[in-house]
Design a protein around this motif. Structure first.
Motif: not given
Length: 223
Positions: A55, A68, A87, A135, A138
């Motif tokens: 990440r 992100s 995300g 998303s 994330k």
């Protein structure tokens, strides 16, 4: 590009562009450059790092921002906010076996919505949900593990949706007030960008109602 578009605590800013290749490098370059512009600091004071799981996060002065990055063939997007973990995901709209995929992977209510649309719209509708689920994963830092595909996300208020020309709002996930998401069609409907936000880290704050601003970056300025 707007001046400091991502510093307001109630806003998530997404920058996207189309490109003819090298999407990953260009996405990283756009992220660092955009963060420097938002924070009004020299580019040398911000750099990109990665957690052990891959990440991305910003080092230096850029630690003030949550970010992100996403890229697909021919398109990329970055999300920045000063609020909480975020995300972003981008997908090219394309033909899918949407009816079968929706029934196999989505929550029953979502699958019913997708399969209830005209056949020619089902692929875009599936991707509308998919980008939000990606998303959310994330923003949580776990991807689609632990039931990410079956996690419900907000359905659009209307379909077909708007083109994202105005300001949008992130809506809470059903029954999960500290997670919110939204999706927007860009590139004249050829791509969909999904965005998600967690509640403020450690505070359990509600994530819904946060504004989403989506800005296109000219391809020449993207990398």
């Amino acid at each position: 590009m707007d001046r400091h578009p991502g510093l307001a605590p109630d806003t998530v800013t997404v920058l996207w562009c189309t490109t003819d290749g090298d999407e990953r490098r260009k996405a990283h370059a756009l992220l660092v450059r955009s963060a420097a512009e938002m924070l009004d600091v020299p580019l040398s004071e911000i750099w990109l790092e990665h957690e052990a799981g891959g990440r991305p996060f910003l080092g230096g002065v850029g630690k003030a921002l949550q970010v992100s990055v996403t890229h697909a063939r021919g398109a990329l997007a970055v999300a920045l906010t000063s609020r909480a973990p975020v995300g972003v995901d981008v997908e090219a709209v394309r033909g899918l076996r949407a009816r079968a995929m929706a029934r196999a992977w989505l929550d029953p209510a979502e699958a019913a919505w997708v399969t209830g649309l005209p056949e020619g719209e089902q692929s875009a509708a599936f991707l509308w949900l998919w980008t939000q689920k990606e998303s959310v994963g994330k923003a949580l830092g776990q991807g689609l593990r632990q039931g990410g595909m079956s996690r419900q996300v907000p359905l659009p208020e209307q379909w077909p949706p708007g083109n994202g020309g105005g300001r949008l709002v992130l809506h809470p996930l059903p029954g999960v007030p500290d997670l919110a998401s939204a999706a927007v069609m860009v590139d004249e409907g050829r791509h969909i960008v999904g965005v998600a936000l967690r509640g403020d880290a450690g505070g359990g704050s509600r994530a819904g109602g946060v504004r989403l601003e989506v800005h296109q970056v000219p391809p020449a300025a993207c990398g």
